[in-house]
Design a protein around this motif. Structure first.
Motif, PDB file in Angstrom:
ATOM      1  N   LYS A  26       0.844  -1.191   0.000  1.00 17.15           N
ATOM      2  CA  LYS A  26       0.000   0.000   0.000  1.00 17.15           C
ATOM      3  C   LYS A  26       0.878   1.240   0.000  1.00 17.15           C
ATOM      4  O   LYS A  26       1.819   1.348   0.787  1.00 17.15           O
ATOM      5  CB  LYS A  26      -0.918   0.004   1.225  1.00 17.15           C
ATOM      6  N   SER A  27       0.549   2.173  -0.872  1.00 14.88           N
ATOM      7  CA  SER A  27       1.322   3.407  -0.979  1.00 14.88           C
ATOM      8  C   SER A  27       0.772   4.466  -0.032  1.00 14.88           C
ATOM      9  O   SER A  27      -0.444   4.618   0.117  1.00 14.88           O
ATOM     10  CB  SER A  27       1.295   3.930  -2.418  1.00 14.88           C
ATOM     11  N   ASP A  28       1.697   5.195   0.628  1.00 10.55           N
ATOM     12  CA  ASP A  28       1.300   6.297   1.508  1.00 10.55           C
ATOM     13  C   ASP A  28       1.129   7.601   0.733  1.00 10.55           C
ATOM     14  O   ASP A  28       0.674   8.602   1.274  1.00 10.55           O
ATOM     15  CB  ASP A  28       2.354   6.510   2.603  1.00 10.55           C
ATOM     16  N   SER A  29       1.528   7.587  -0.527  1.00 14.07           N
ATOM     17  CA  SER A  29       1.490   8.803  -1.334  1.00 14.07           C
ATOM     18  C   SER A  29       0.061   9.122  -1.771  1.00 14.07           C
ATOM     19  O   SER A  29      -0.723   8.230  -2.095  1.00 14.07           O
ATOM     20  CB  SER A  29       2.385   8.649  -2.568  1.00 14.07           C
ATOM     21  N   VAL A  30      -0.273  10.425  -1.765  1.00 12.30           N
ATOM     22  CA  VAL A  30      -1.611  10.842  -2.196  1.00 12.30           C
ATOM     23  C   VAL A  30      -1.700  10.895  -3.719  1.00 12.30           C
ATOM     24  O   VAL A  30      -2.788  10.936  -4.283  1.00 12.30           O
ATOM     25  CB  VAL A  30      -1.962  12.227  -1.605  1.00 12.30           C
ATOM     26  N   SER A  31      -0.558  10.896  -4.385  1.00 12.03           N
ATOM     27  CA  SER A  31      -0.538  10.915  -5.847  1.00 12.03           C
ATOM     28  C   SER A  31      -0.167   9.533  -6.367  1.00 12.03           C
ATOM     29  O   SER A  31       0.239   8.654  -5.618  1.00 12.03           O
ATOM     30  CB  SER A  31       0.468  11.948  -6.360  1.00 12.03           C
ATOM     31  N   VAL A  49       5.286   7.487  -8.909  1.00  8.55           N
ATOM     32  CA  VAL A  49       6.205   6.522  -8.303  1.00  8.55           C
ATOM     33  C   VAL A  49       7.551   7.199  -8.089  1.00  8.55           C
ATOM     34  O   VAL A  49       8.185   7.655  -9.041  1.00  8.55           O
ATOM     35  CB  VAL A  49       6.369   5.276  -9.194  1.00  8.55           C
ATOM     36  N   THR A  50       7.973   7.276  -6.840  1.00 12.85           N
ATOM     37  CA  THR A  50       9.215   7.957  -6.480  1.00 12.85           C
ATOM     38  C   THR A  50      10.094   7.031  -5.647  1.00 12.85           C
ATOM     39  O   THR A  50       9.678   5.933  -5.263  1.00 12.85           O
ATOM     40  CB  THR A  50       8.910   9.226  -5.661  1.00 12.85           C
ATOM     41  N   LYS A  51      11.291   7.502  -5.356  1.00 14.00           N
ATOM     42  CA  LYS A  51      12.178   6.725  -4.494  1.00 14.00           C
ATOM     43  C   LYS A  51      11.544   6.535  -3.116  1.00 14.00           C
ATOM     44  O   LYS A  51      11.644   5.460  -2.515  1.00 14.00           O
ATOM     45  CB  LYS A  51      13.533   7.432  -4.368  1.00 14.00           C
ATOM     46  N   ARG A  52      10.858   7.562  -2.632  1.00 17.29           N
ATOM     47  CA  ARG A  52      10.206   7.480  -1.328  1.00 17.29           C
ATOM     48  C   ARG A  52       9.110   6.412  -1.322  1.00 17.29           C
ATOM     49  O   ARG A  52       9.014   5.603  -0.394  1.00 17.29           O
ATOM     50  CB  ARG A  52       9.612   8.838  -0.951  1.00 17.29           C
ATOM     51  N   SER A  53       8.280   6.402  -2.365  1.00 19.08           N
ATOM     52  CA  SER A  53       7.160   5.455  -2.393  1.00 19.08           C
ATOM     53  C   SER A  53       7.645   4.015  -2.556  1.00 19.08           C
ATOM     54  O   SER A  53       7.095   3.090  -1.951  1.00 19.08           O
ATOM     55  CB  SER A  53       6.186   5.817  -3.512  1.00 19.08           C
ATOM     56  N   ILE A  54       8.696   3.810  -3.363  1.00 14.16           N
ATOM     57  CA  ILE A  54       9.231   2.456  -3.539  1.00 14.16           C
ATOM     58  C   ILE A  54       9.822   1.941  -2.231  1.00 14.16           C
ATOM     59  O   ILE A  54       9.586   0.796  -1.827  1.00 14.16           O
ATOM     60  CB  ILE A  54      10.285   2.428  -4.665  1.00 14.16           C
ATOM     61  N   LEU A  55      10.575   2.800  -1.533  1.00 14.00           N
ATOM     62  CA  LEU A  55      11.166   2.388  -0.259  1.00 14.00           C
ATOM     63  C   LEU A  55      10.079   2.104   0.769  1.00 14.00           C
ATOM     64  O   LEU A  55      10.144   1.112   1.508  1.00 14.00           O
ATOM     65  CB  LEU A  55      12.108   3.478   0.254  1.00 14.00           C
ATOM     66  N   SER A  56       9.055   2.962   0.817  1.00 10.34           N
ATOM     67  CA  SER A  56       7.967   2.785   1.779  1.00 10.34           C
ATOM     68  C   SER A  56       7.212   1.484   1.539  1.00 10.34           C
ATOM     69  O   SER A  56       6.933   0.726   2.475  1.00 10.34           O
ATOM     70  CB  SER A  56       7.005   3.973   1.689  1.00 10.34           C
ATOM     71  N   MET A  57       6.903   1.203   0.287  1.00 14.97           N
ATOM     72  CA  MET A  57       6.120   0.007  -0.020  1.00 14.97           C
ATOM     73  C   MET A  57       6.944  -1.270   0.124  1.00 14.97           C
ATOM     74  O   MET A  57       6.453  -2.288   0.612  1.00 14.97           O
ATOM     75  CB  MET A  57       5.544   0.119  -1.433  1.00 14.97           C
ATOM     76  N   SER A  58       8.208  -1.227  -0.280  1.00 17.15           N
ATOM     77  CA  SER A  58       9.041  -2.432  -0.187  1.00 17.15           C
ATOM     78  C   SER A  58       9.329  -2.805   1.266  1.00 17.15           C
ATOM     79  O   SER A  58       9.531  -3.984   1.581  1.00 17.15           O
ATOM     80  CB  SER A  58      10.350  -2.233  -0.949  1.00 17.15           C
ATOM     81  N   SER A  59       9.335  -1.814   2.165  1.00 17.64           N
ATOM     82  CA  SER A  59       9.596  -2.102   3.582  1.00 17.64           C
ATOM     83  C   SER A  59       8.420  -2.814   4.247  1.00 17.64           C
ATOM     84  O   SER A  59       8.537  -3.285   5.380  1.00 17.64           O
ATOM     85  CB  SER A  59       9.914  -0.809   4.334  1.00 17.64           C
ATOM     86  N   MET A 107      17.024  -2.656  -7.090  1.00 22.03           N
ATOM     87  CA  MET A 107      16.308  -1.534  -7.687  1.00 22.03           C
ATOM     88  C   MET A 107      16.538  -0.258  -6.877  1.00 22.03           C
ATOM     89  O   MET A 107      16.790   0.819  -7.431  1.00 22.03           O
ATOM     90  CB  MET A 107      14.813  -1.868  -7.739  1.00 22.03           C
ATOM     91  N   LEU A 108      16.473  -0.376  -5.557  1.00 21.33           N
ATOM     92  CA  LEU A 108      16.696   0.783  -4.690  1.00 21.33           C
ATOM     93  C   LEU A 108      18.135   1.282  -4.803  1.00 21.33           C
ATOM     94  O   LEU A 108      18.388   2.491  -4.805  1.00 21.33           O
ATOM     95  CB  LEU A 108      16.371   0.413  -3.241  1.00 21.33           C
ATOM     96  N   GLN A 109      19.073   0.350  -4.904  1.00 19.55           N
ATOM     97  CA  GLN A 109      20.465   0.771  -5.066  1.00 19.55           C
ATOM     98  C   GLN A 109      20.654   1.521  -6.382  1.00 19.55           C
ATOM     99  O   GLN A 109      21.396   2.508  -6.456  1.00 19.55           O
ATOM    100  CB  GLN A 109      21.402  -0.437  -5.016  1.00 19.55           C
ATOM    101  N   GLY A 110      19.952   1.061  -7.428  1.00 17.40           N
ATOM    102  CA  GLY A 110      20.017   1.754  -8.709  1.00 17.40           C
ATOM    103  C   GLY A 110      19.503   3.182  -8.610  1.00 17.40           C
ATOM    104  O   GLY A 110      20.038   4.098  -9.249  1.00 17.40           O
ATOM    105  N   LEU A 111      18.475   3.393  -7.785  1.00 17.58           N
ATOM    106  CA  LEU A 111      17.939   4.743  -7.591  1.00 17.58           C
ATOM    107  C   LEU A 111      18.943   5.638  -6.873  1.00 17.58           C
ATOM    108  O   LEU A 111      19.061   6.827  -7.170  1.00 17.58           O
ATOM    109  CB  LEU A 111      16.632   4.674  -6.798  1.00 17.58           C
ATOM    110  N   TRP A 112      19.677   5.076  -5.919  1.00 13.64           N
ATOM    111  CA  TRP A 112      20.697   5.857  -5.220  1.00 13.64           C
ATOM    112  C   TRP A 112      21.808   6.270  -6.178  1.00 13.64           C
ATOM    113  O   TRP A 112      22.344   7.381  -6.096  1.00 13.64           O
ATOM    114  CB  TRP A 112      21.275   5.049  -4.057  1.00 13.64           C
ATOM    115  N   GLY A 160      16.065  12.823  -6.185  1.00 15.78           N
ATOM    116  CA  GLY A 160      15.456  13.315  -4.961  1.00 15.78           C
ATOM    117  C   GLY A 160      14.398  12.341  -4.478  1.00 15.78           C
ATOM    118  O   GLY A 160      13.914  11.491  -5.234  1.00 15.78           O
ATOM    119  N   TRP A 161      14.003  12.483  -3.213  1.00 14.95           N
ATOM    120  CA  TRP A 161      13.041  11.543  -2.643  1.00 14.95           C
ATOM    121  C   TRP A 161      11.705  11.563  -3.376  1.00 14.95           C
ATOM    122  O   TRP A 161      11.018  10.548  -3.464  1.00 14.95           O
ATOM    123  CB  TRP A 161      12.827  11.863  -1.160  1.00 14.95           C
ATOM    124  N   ASP A 162      11.318  12.718  -3.891  1.00 14.91           N
ATOM    125  CA  ASP A 162      10.004  12.841  -4.518  1.00 14.91           C
ATOM    126  C   ASP A 162      10.079  13.041  -6.028  1.00 14.91           C
ATOM    127  O   ASP A 162       9.102  13.459  -6.653  1.00 14.91           O
ATOM    128  CB  ASP A 162       9.223  13.991  -3.866  1.00 14.91           C
TER     129      ASP A 162
END
Length: 256
Positions: free
Chosen positions: A27-32, A35-45, A64-69, A74-76
Motif C-alpha cells: 500500500k502506498s502512503d502517497s496521495v498521488s 512513483v518515487t524513491k520514497r514510495s518504492i522504499l515505503s512500499m518495499s519495507s 532496484m533501490l540501489q540503482g535509484l541511489w 530526490g526523494w520525490d
C-alpha cells in the motif's frame, strides 16, 4: 479461523498443513500516483520476511533501490521509465507470494542424526548466505529443509569478486552463530560450503598474511568458525547461488 489459518510473527500459519504462508499487500502512503524513491522504499519495507525465506525475490527490489541511489534522484522525483517498468513487474510478482507454501517443520520426527549445512555465494551485485538442516530418520532417510537465509547488495564502490565472496562468508559465519545460539537441539556436525577457492585459501591462512580488508574479515570468521569446517562446493551445487543473484517468483516457486 475455520480454515486453520493464524497469524504468527507477521506470517500466516496453516495449522492443518503445518506450513507458513506470506500475505503481501503493498500500500502506498502517497496521495498521488507518482512513483518515487520514497514510495518504492515505503512500499518495499512492508514485506516482512525475517527468516529470508523469499530472499531471492526481495533481492530484486534491493537492487532496484540501489540503482535509484546511483541516479542521485530526490526523494520525490519520479523514477525513470525502465525502473518504473521493473517496479510494476515486481508488484505483480510479489502478490503471487501468497501461493507459496513453506513447511514449518525443518526436522523429521524423532531424528537419529542432525547436521547443519551452511552455504555462501556472491555475484557482482549481491552476496548472500543460506542455512539448511539435514535430519535422518530411523529408516535412514534424509530430510533437508531451508532454515534461514540472508543477503546484502554489493557496495557502490566496486570491489573484486573474491572480496565479495569473502563478505558472503562473513555474513554466513555471523548468521550461523545466531542460529547455533538460538537452536536448542543437538547436532552432529556443522559444515560451511563455499565455491571460491580464493576465499578458502584466505581462511586456511593467518589474518596477518593478508591485506587489512581481507585480514580483518578472516580474523572474525576464524573467531566464529573452525577452519576444518570450511569445505569447497561446485558453483552449480551451491545452494546460496539464487540468493546472490535474485529470482522471479515463478523461478523461486519451482526451485527445489
Amino acid at each position: 479461523n475455520d480454515d486453520g489459518i493464524a497469524k504468527v510473527l507477521g506470517l500466516l500459519w496453516n495449522s492443518r498443513k503445518d506450513s507458513l504462508h506470506f500475505q503481501v499487500s503493498l500500500k502506498s502512503d502517497s496521495v498521488s500516483n507518482k512513483v518515487t524513491k520514497r514510495s518504492i522504499l515505503s512500499m518495499s519495507s512492508q514485506i516482512f520476511d525475517p527468516l529470508g525465506l523469499v530472499g531471492p525475490v526481495i533481492v530484486k527490489v534491493k537492487l532496484m533501490l540501489q540503482g535509484l541511489w546511483k541516479l542521485d534522484l530526490g526523494w520525490d522525483d519520479e523514477v525513470p521509465s525502465d525502473i518504473l517498468h521493473s517496479w510494476n513487474n515486481f508488484q505483480v510478482q510479489i502478490q503471487k507470494l501468497d501461493l507459496l507454501e513453506i513447511p514449518r517443520q525443518v526436522l523429521c520426527d524423532a531424528p537419529i542424526d542432525v547436521q547443519i549445512h551452511c552455504f555462501c555465494d556472491a555475484s557482482q551485485v549481491c552476496y548472500g548466505a543460506a542455512i539448511y538442516m539435514r535430519s535422518t530418520d530411523k529408516k535412514g532417510n534424509h530430510h533437508v529443509n531451508l532454515l534461514c537465509a540472508k543477503s546484502r547488495v554489493a557496495p557502490l564502490k566496486v570491489i573484486s569478486l573474491p572480496r565479495l565472496e569473502l563478505c558472503g562468508a562473513l555474513l554466513l559465519a555471523r548468521l550461523a552463530q545466531v542460529v547455533i545460539e538460538a537452536l536448542n537441539i543437538n547436532y552432529s556436525s556443522i559444515t560451511y560450503w563455499c565455491d571460491s577457492s580464493v576465499v578458502l585459501c584466505w581462511l586456511a591462512g593467518e589474518p596477518v598474511q593478508w591485506t587489512t580488508f581481507v585480514g580483518n574479515r578472516v580474523a572474525e570468521i576464524q573467531g566464529l568458525t573452525k577452519k576444518s569446517a570450511w569445505k569447497h562446493v561446485r558453483s552449480e551445487s551451491n545452494a546460496a547461488d539464487i540468493i546472490s543473484r535474485g529470482l522471479h517468483w515463478e523461478q523461486l516457486h519451482s526451485c527445489r
